[in-house]
Motif scaffolding. Structure first.
Motif, short mmCIF file in Angstrom:
data_model
loop_
_atom_site.label_atom_id
_atom_site.label_comp_id
_atom_site.label_asym_id
_atom_site.label_seq_id
_atom_site.Cartn_x
_atom_site.Cartn_y
_atom_site.Cartn_z
N ALA A 186 -19.15 -53.94 7.94
CA ALA A 186 -19.45 -53.42 9.28
C ALA A 186 -18.77 -52.09 9.48
O ALA A 186 -17.83 -51.72 8.75
N ASP A 187 -19.22 -51.38 10.52
CA ASP A 187 -18.50 -50.19 10.98
C ASP A 187 -17.24 -50.73 11.67
O ASP A 187 -17.34 -51.58 12.57
N TYR A 188 -16.06 -50.26 11.24
CA TYR A 188 -14.82 -50.82 11.79
C TYR A 188 -14.72 -50.62 13.30
O TYR A 188 -14.06 -51.39 14.00
N LYS A 189 -15.39 -49.55 13.80
CA LYS A 189 -15.27 -49.26 15.24
C LYS A 189 -15.91 -50.37 16.06
O LYS A 189 -15.58 -50.58 17.23
N GLU A 190 -16.84 -51.09 15.45
CA GLU A 190 -17.43 -52.24 16.15
C GLU A 190 -16.65 -53.51 15.82
O GLU A 190 -16.39 -54.33 16.69
N ALA A 191 -16.32 -53.67 14.52
CA ALA A 191 -15.70 -54.94 14.09
C ALA A 191 -14.26 -55.09 14.58
O ALA A 191 -13.85 -56.19 14.99
N LEU A 192 -13.50 -53.99 14.55
CA LEU A 192 -12.06 -54.11 14.83
C LEU A 192 -11.73 -54.53 16.27
O LEU A 192 -10.91 -55.44 16.46
N PRO A 193 -12.39 -53.94 17.30
CA PRO A 193 -12.07 -54.40 18.65
C PRO A 193 -12.39 -55.89 18.84
O PRO A 193 -11.61 -56.62 19.46
N ALA A 194 -13.49 -56.35 18.25
CA ALA A 194 -13.85 -57.77 18.37
C ALA A 194 -12.80 -58.64 17.67
O ALA A 194 -12.38 -59.67 18.19
N PHE A 195 -12.37 -58.18 16.48
CA PHE A 195 -11.36 -58.90 15.69
C PHE A 195 -10.04 -58.99 16.47
O PHE A 195 -9.41 -60.03 16.57
#
Ligand code: FAD
Length: 331
Positions: free
Chosen positions: A313-322
């Protein structure tokens, strides 16, 4: 060979106390000394060494060699090399161990060259071969993809040891040991290396090498400002932020947090690699982690070959959710 006896550790101190790696070295040193039927000693350099000497005995040392000299309080490469080399010549240990730390990496090759002995660096396992009584030194090779066993036939058998690869002993205050003063015959004025200034780097939270959780960012993070997202997650996990070479070279983060072959070697419980392709030189610094989680938008990125869990994934999407999920779980 018979004249070489005992195991010697090079101790490291922070504010007068033994560092974690020094206690780990005493733990493995005690085992090796017992297998050889010989004594375990430690060299301490600096001033006000009484607390550290007590700690060393409680952690397994039979003898503490005290090189008391205020000039050694601030690590000085030439001076420490000289003191340790002279002690090795005087007491002729069979095994001499140092940490694979900034200090160990700096002085171990210098001492080995002066003593004209072999040196095995970054060992992750050490044992005594029962028949020959030689030290078998296990170290990662090929960027951590294989382990090699090496044996030095020169004495002292010298090795540096990777942090967290050995276990310290439970301190036992009732253990008895002996403190022996060491003559410090160094003239710092005549030495080639001059200590000009010592700048204490402020560390917020936990030190990278000691962290149980590391959140590391690579070129894919894109800018210094974006590292704030990694810092938030690291703080939540009570861990530290690391980086691949690119963010350090770009000046997005401090050089001191580079992880890899030429940077720091970390062995946390969880290593979260974000926007890192997984070059062999980077993996060499994190392969000892108990669990590797990778976030990368390229499904073919090499990091996924060593990851226990992967998020494409693009980390900018995955990281906030994580991070949100972690907040929820941690409460
Ligand atoms: C002698 C030598 C020693 C070296 N020592 C070290 C060392 O100690 N440590 C080290 O790290 N390197 C070291 N290197 C450099 C190493 O070879 C690599 O060049 C470096 O590790 C690459 O860093 P990177 O993975 O961050 O960058 P890249 O290889 O450029 O990878 C960036 C990754 O980010 C991904 N990405 C991009 N955008 C996003 C996004 N929005 N979301 C998710 N993923 C994204 C890409 O798919 C790519 O996989 C050394 C090299 C040499 C020659």
């Amino acid at each position: 060979m018979a004249e070489y006896k005992g195991v010697l550790i090079c101790g490291e101190l922070i504010e007068g106390r033994l560092t974690g790696i020094s206690k780990e070295l005493l733990g493995i040193g005690r085992k090796l000394a017992d297998d050889l039927g010989e004594e375990l000693s430690i060299l301490l350099m600096g001033s006000d060494l009484s607390n550290a000497a007590r700690e060393a005995i409680a952690c397994g040392a039979n003898k503490v060699y005290i090189a008391a000299q205020p000039l050694l309080d601030n690590y000085h490469c030439d001076a420490c090399t000289e003191v340790a080399t002279n002690l090795c010549r005087e007491i002729a240990p069979s095994v001499f161990l140092l940490g694979q730390t900034d200090m160990g990496r700096d002085i171990a090759p210098r001492i080995a060259a002066r003593l004209k002995v072999a040196l095995a660096v970054d060992c992750v396992e050490l044992r005594i071969e029962p028949d020959t009584k030689l030290l078998i030194q296990t170290r990662p090779v090929y960027g951590g993809n294989a382990l090699a066993e090496v044996v030095s036939v020169t004495h002292p058998q010298m090795a540096t040891v990777r942090a967290k690869s050995m276990s310290p002993l439970e301190p036992d205050e009732s253990r008895q040991g002996e403190s022996i003063p060491v003559k410090v015959e160094v003239d710092i004025e005549t030495m080639k290396i001059k200590l000009v200034e010592r700048i204490k780097q402020p560390i917020e939270g936990v030190k990278l090498e000691d962290a149980d959780a590391v959140v590391a960012g690579g070129a894919g993070i894109g800018s210094a400002g974006n590292f704030a997202m990694l810092e938030e997650l690291a703080k939540l996990l009570k861990g530290a932020v690391g980086a691949s070479r690119v963010p350090c070279q770009e000046g997005w983060v401090s050089q001191s947090i580079e992880i890899g072959q030429t940077g720091k070697i970390v062995t946390p419980n969880i290593y979260i690699a974000i926007g890192i392709s997984g070059a062999v030189q980077h993996i060499a610094g994190c392969l000892g982690s108990k669990c590797i989680v990778a976030v990368n938008k390229d499904p073919d990125a090499n990091i996924f070959k060593v990851a226990d869990f992967g998020i494409v994934a693009d980390y900018k999407e995955a990281l906030p959710a994580f991070t949100e999920k972690c907040k929820e779980i941690i409460g």
